[in-house]
Design a protein around this motif. Structure first.
Motif, PDB file in Angstrom:
ATOM      1  N   ILE A   5       0.840  -1.206   0.000  1.00 53.23           N
ATOM      2  CA  ILE A   5       0.000   0.000   0.000  1.00 53.23           C
ATOM      3  C   ILE A   5       0.867   1.245   0.000  1.00 53.23           C
ATOM      4  N   GLN A   7       0.061   5.797   0.365  1.00 51.64           N
ATOM      5  CA  GLN A   7      -0.939   6.858   0.503  1.00 51.64           C
ATOM      6  C   GLN A   7      -0.252   8.184   0.743  1.00 51.64           C
ATOM      7  N   ARG A  52      -8.905  14.692  -5.907  1.00 51.66           N
ATOM      8  CA  ARG A  52      -8.925  13.290  -5.494  1.00 51.66           C
ATOM      9  C   ARG A  52      -9.647  13.091  -4.175  1.00 51.66           C
ATOM     10  N   HIS A  55      -8.273   8.390  -0.240  1.00 52.53           N
ATOM     11  CA  HIS A  55      -8.069   7.023  -0.706  1.00 52.53           C
ATOM     12  C   HIS A  55      -6.702   6.488  -0.271  1.00 52.53           C
ATOM     13  N   HIS A  57      -3.918   3.621  -2.010  1.00 50.70           N
ATOM     14  CA  HIS A  57      -3.573   2.773  -3.153  1.00 50.70           C
ATOM     15  C   HIS A  57      -3.123   1.401  -2.655  1.00 50.70           C
ATOM     16  N   THR A  76      -4.132  -4.039  -8.993  1.00 46.18           N
ATOM     17  CA  THR A  76      -3.808  -2.685  -8.543  1.00 46.18           C
ATOM     18  C   THR A  76      -5.120  -1.930  -8.442  1.00 46.18           C
ATOM     19  N   SER A  77      -5.330  -1.278  -7.318  1.00 50.12           N
ATOM     20  CA  SER A  77      -6.577  -0.542  -7.150  1.00 50.12           C
ATOM     21  C   SER A  77      -6.402   0.493  -6.044  1.00 50.12           C
ATOM     22  N   GLN A  78      -7.544   1.040  -5.614  1.00 44.42           N
ATOM     23  CA  GLN A  78      -7.563   2.012  -4.539  1.00 44.42           C
ATOM     24  C   GLN A  78      -8.762   1.759  -3.649  1.00 44.42           C
ATOM     25  N   GLN A 120     -14.951  -0.424  -4.321  1.00 43.25           N
ATOM     26  CA  GLN A 120     -13.734   0.173  -3.767  1.00 43.25           C
ATOM     27  C   GLN A 120     -13.996   0.995  -2.508  1.00 43.25           C
TER      28      GLN A 120
END
Length: 140
Positions: A5, A7, A52, A55, A57, A76-78, A120
């Motif tokens: 992760i 951020q 943004r 979140h 990542h 891969t996401s958030q 998400q």
């Protein structure tokens, strides 16, 4: 399986990338999953920067060796954080810019989550005083 992760800090800066913190390396982590496929990270609540939604990542890798070598990424996401929780955190010291930035956003207007965020959006429990736990099930 291993999760990685990263951020931003409460000012909305990413270590290693944003001016003033390019030589620092923080708010990044790697964890191997337990026998249930779960990982746990302890961090601060990320700030909200222009454009943004709040979140975190993440990437999923097949092994710790793959994660630390930045190869063989499975997902891969958030993870998006709920507005009510963000509002409560941003009412505390150090998040004044996040209050303004979040007031100008919605999940629908975020440049990543605007294409759909239902899978998400984390479930968050806890409090400002005791800390929060964000949970998200990610199929791999």
């Amino acid at each position: 399986m291993t999760a990685l992760i990263w951020q931003c800090d409460r000012e909305g800066r990413y270590s290693l990338y944003n001016d003033g913190v390019t030589v620092e390396n923080y708010l990044r982590g790697v964890q191997e999953a337990d026998d249930k496929g779960q990982v746990t990270f302890r961090s601060i609540f990320p700030g909200c920067y222009p454009g943004r939604w709040p979140h975190v990542h993440f990437e999923v890798h097949g092994s710790l060796a793959d994660a630390t070598a930045a190869r063989s990424i499975t997902n891969t996401s958030q993870l998006a954080l709920p507005k009510d929780v963000s509002d409560r955190v941003y009412a505390t010291d150090g998040y004044s810019e996040s209050v303004r930035n979040l007031s100008e956003l919605s999940l629908e207007s975020d440049m990543v989550f605007s294409d759909g965020y239902d899978q998400q959006l984390a479930t968050v429990t806890g409090s400002v005083e005791q800390g929060y736990t964000a949970t998200l099930t990610v199929p791999v």
